[in-house]
Design a protein around this motif. Structure first.
Motif, PDB file in Angstrom:
ATOM      1  N   ILE A  17      49.619  58.298  26.715  1.00 45.98           N
ATOM      2  CA  ILE A  17      49.225  58.206  25.301  1.00 45.98           C
ATOM      3  C   ILE A  17      48.233  57.064  25.099  1.00 45.98           C
ATOM      4  O   ILE A  17      47.243  57.201  24.379  1.00 45.98           O
ATOM      5  CB  ILE A  17      50.465  58.046  24.405  1.00 45.98           C
ATOM      6  N   GLY A  18      48.476  55.941  25.748  1.00 45.51           N
ATOM      7  CA  GLY A  18      47.558  54.810  25.635  1.00 45.51           C
ATOM      8  C   GLY A  18      46.169  55.148  26.135  1.00 45.51           C
ATOM      9  O   GLY A  18      45.154  54.833  25.487  1.00 45.51           O
ATOM     10  N   VAL A  19      46.091  55.817  27.294  1.00 37.80           N
ATOM     11  CA  VAL A  19      44.791  56.213  27.845  1.00 37.80           C
ATOM     12  C   VAL A  19      44.131  57.241  26.933  1.00 37.80           C
ATOM     13  O   VAL A  19      42.928  57.154  26.660  1.00 37.80           O
ATOM     14  CB  VAL A  19      44.958  56.764  29.283  1.00 37.80           C
ATOM     15  N   LEU A  20      44.908  58.191  26.421  1.00 33.29           N
ATOM     16  CA  LEU A  20      44.359  59.207  25.525  1.00 33.29           C
ATOM     17  C   LEU A  20      43.746  58.569  24.282  1.00 33.29           C
ATOM     18  O   LEU A  20      42.619  58.905  23.885  1.00 33.29           O
ATOM     19  CB  LEU A  20      45.442  60.210  25.121  1.00 33.29           C
ATOM     20  N   LEU A  29      30.144  60.137  19.793  1.00 32.69           N
ATOM     21  CA  LEU A  29      30.066  61.111  18.714  1.00 32.69           C
ATOM     22  C   LEU A  29      28.943  62.126  18.896  1.00 32.69           C
ATOM     23  O   LEU A  29      28.972  63.199  18.292  1.00 32.69           O
ATOM     24  CB  LEU A  29      29.919  60.401  17.374  1.00 32.69           C
ATOM     25  N   GLU A  30      27.935  61.812  19.716  1.00 35.57           N
ATOM     26  CA  GLU A  30      26.847  62.759  19.928  1.00 35.57           C
ATOM     27  C   GLU A  30      27.267  63.921  20.839  1.00 35.57           C
ATOM     28  O   GLU A  30      26.577  64.931  20.905  1.00 35.57           O
ATOM     29  CB  GLU A  30      25.604  62.058  20.489  1.00 35.57           C
ATOM     30  N   ARG A  31      28.402  63.802  21.518  1.00 37.42           N
ATOM     31  CA  ARG A  31      28.917  64.902  22.357  1.00 37.42           C
ATOM     32  C   ARG A  31      29.732  65.836  21.464  1.00 37.42           C
ATOM     33  O   ARG A  31      30.892  65.604  21.208  1.00 37.42           O
ATOM     34  CB  ARG A  31      29.782  64.354  23.489  1.00 37.42           C
ATOM     35  N   VAL A  32      29.080  66.914  20.980  1.00 39.15           N
ATOM     36  CA  VAL A  32      29.714  67.780  19.988  1.00 39.15           C
ATOM     37  C   VAL A  32      30.254  69.084  20.580  1.00 39.15           C
ATOM     38  O   VAL A  32      30.944  69.828  19.888  1.00 39.15           O
ATOM     39  CB  VAL A  32      28.740  68.099  18.827  1.00 39.15           C
ATOM     40  N   HIS A  33      29.967  69.377  21.825  1.00 36.22           N
ATOM     41  CA  HIS A  33      30.440  70.612  22.443  1.00 36.22           C
ATOM     42  C   HIS A  33      31.660  70.326  23.321  1.00 36.22           C
ATOM     43  O   HIS A  33      31.717  69.305  24.007  1.00 36.22           O
ATOM     44  CB  HIS A  33      29.337  71.260  23.286  1.00 36.22           C
ATOM     45  N   SER A  34      32.626  71.207  23.269  1.00 35.12           N
ATOM     46  CA  SER A  34      33.844  71.118  24.098  1.00 35.12           C
ATOM     47  C   SER A  34      34.528  69.759  23.973  1.00 35.12           C
ATOM     48  O   SER A  34      34.900  69.130  24.957  1.00 35.12           O
ATOM     49  CB  SER A  34      33.518  71.394  25.564  1.00 35.12           C
ATOM     50  N   VAL A  35      34.705  69.311  22.753  1.00 37.14           N
ATOM     51  CA  VAL A  35      35.263  67.985  22.502  1.00 37.14           C
ATOM     52  C   VAL A  35      36.665  67.862  23.091  1.00 37.14           C
ATOM     53  O   VAL A  35      36.953  66.917  23.831  1.00 37.14           O
ATOM     54  CB  VAL A  35      35.268  67.652  20.996  1.00 37.14           C
ATOM     55  N   SER A  36      37.538  68.819  22.801  1.00 38.25           N
ATOM     56  CA  SER A  36      38.909  68.692  23.297  1.00 38.25           C
ATOM     57  C   SER A  36      38.950  68.752  24.820  1.00 38.25           C
ATOM     58  O   SER A  36      39.701  68.013  25.458  1.00 38.25           O
ATOM     59  CB  SER A  36      39.819  69.769  22.698  1.00 38.25           C
ATOM     60  N   GLY A  37      38.149  69.608  25.427  1.00 43.60           N
ATOM     61  CA  GLY A  37      38.088  69.678  26.885  1.00 43.60           C
ATOM     62  C   GLY A  37      37.572  68.386  27.492  1.00 43.60           C
ATOM     63  O   GLY A  37      38.104  67.898  28.504  1.00 43.60           O
ATOM     64  N   ASN A  38      36.526  67.814  26.875  1.00 48.64           N
ATOM     65  CA  ASN A  38      35.993  66.539  27.366  1.00 48.64           C
ATOM     66  C   ASN A  38      37.025  65.424  27.253  1.00 48.64           C
ATOM     67  O   ASN A  38      37.155  64.587  28.155  1.00 48.64           O
ATOM     68  CB  ASN A  38      34.723  66.154  26.596  1.00 48.64           C
ATOM     69  N   GLU A  42      38.441  63.466  30.462  1.00 48.54           N
ATOM     70  CA  GLU A  42      38.248  62.015  30.498  1.00 48.54           C
ATOM     71  C   GLU A  42      39.586  61.295  30.601  1.00 48.54           C
ATOM     72  O   GLU A  42      39.718  60.293  31.310  1.00 48.54           O
ATOM     73  CB  GLU A  42      37.486  61.564  29.251  1.00 48.54           C
ATOM     74  N   THR A  43      40.602  61.800  29.916  1.00 45.71           N
ATOM     75  CA  THR A  43      41.943  61.215  29.992  1.00 45.71           C
ATOM     76  C   THR A  43      42.488  61.331  31.407  1.00 45.71           C
ATOM     77  O   THR A  43      43.011  60.362  31.970  1.00 45.71           O
ATOM     78  CB  THR A  43      42.895  61.897  28.994  1.00 45.71           C
ATOM     79  N   ILE A  44      42.354  62.509  32.002  1.00 42.01           N
ATOM     80  CA  ILE A  44      42.828  62.712  33.373  1.00 42.01           C
ATOM     81  C   ILE A  44      42.085  61.799  34.335  1.00 42.01           C
ATOM     82  O   ILE A  44      42.685  61.188  35.231  1.00 42.01           O
ATOM     83  CB  ILE A  44      42.696  64.193  33.776  1.00 42.01           C
ATOM     84  N   LYS A  45      40.779  61.683  34.144  1.00 40.56           N
ATOM     85  CA  LYS A  45      39.970  60.817  35.011  1.00 40.56           C
ATOM     86  C   LYS A  45      40.426  59.370  34.904  1.00 40.56           C
ATOM     87  O   LYS A  45      40.611  58.690  35.918  1.00 40.56           O
ATOM     88  CB  LYS A  45      38.492  60.942  34.639  1.00 40.56           C
TER      89      LYS A  45
END
Length: 162
Positions: A17-20, A29-38, A42-45
């Motif tokens: 949760i902390g990493v998330l 904010l400029e990354r508007v595509h596939s936000v939840s996937g990104n 990123e959390t897994i990474k």
């Protein structure tokens, strides 16, 4: 990521949760595509960086009081207390015998590999593994039906562990 599972479930959940939240807080904010996937990737990474390398949670000192405010109380104590209450009720009400509760707890709460616990229990009882599996399934079903209050209902949501 296996090193994450070396911690208690509460610690692993808190770290995740902390990493998330850190990923969400710093998400461009400029990354508007596939936000939840990104965010997921990123959390897994980031979890891999912390738990898959030389870094560890122990390297980040944090006061217990602050951690308690951030993470909230440890729910595992409540879950264990609820389990003890249900199993005590099962014995007191005559739903299960003490030996049935002991067998169920031994199999379902086994540390490590559940298959090893089943093999050991079957050997001690002098029965086959399949016989033990059926016995544990009957005990579990009897308990679930009694807790739900419907002794006639078939319980299909209790998969058998192999």
């Amino acid at each position: 990521m296996r090193s994450l599972w070396q911690h208690s479930p509460a610690d692993a959940r808190t770290a995740t949760i902390g990493v998330l939240w850190e990923v969400i807080h710093t998400y461009p904010l400029e990354r508007v595509h596939s936000v939840s996937g990104n965010i997921r990737l990123e959390t897994i990474k980031n979890l891999g960086v912390w738990f898959g390398s030389e870094h560890s949670v122990d390297a980040m000192p944090i006061e217990d009081e602050l951690l308690e405010k951030i993470a909230g109380p440890d729910e595992s104590d409540d879950v264990f207390r609820d389990l003890v209450t249900i199993l005590t009720w099962a014995i007191d009400s005559g739903t299960l015998r003490r030996d049935e509760v002991q067998l169920l707890a031994r199999i379902e709460l086994a540390e490590g590999d559940p298959g090893v616990a089943r093999e050991e229990a079957a050997a001690e009882l002098g029965v086959s593994r399949e016989t033990l599996n059926r016995r544990v399934c009957r005990i579990r079903t009897k308990l679930m039906q009694a807790v739900s209050g419907d002794m006639e209902a078939k319980v299909s949501y209790a998969p058998r562990r192999s």
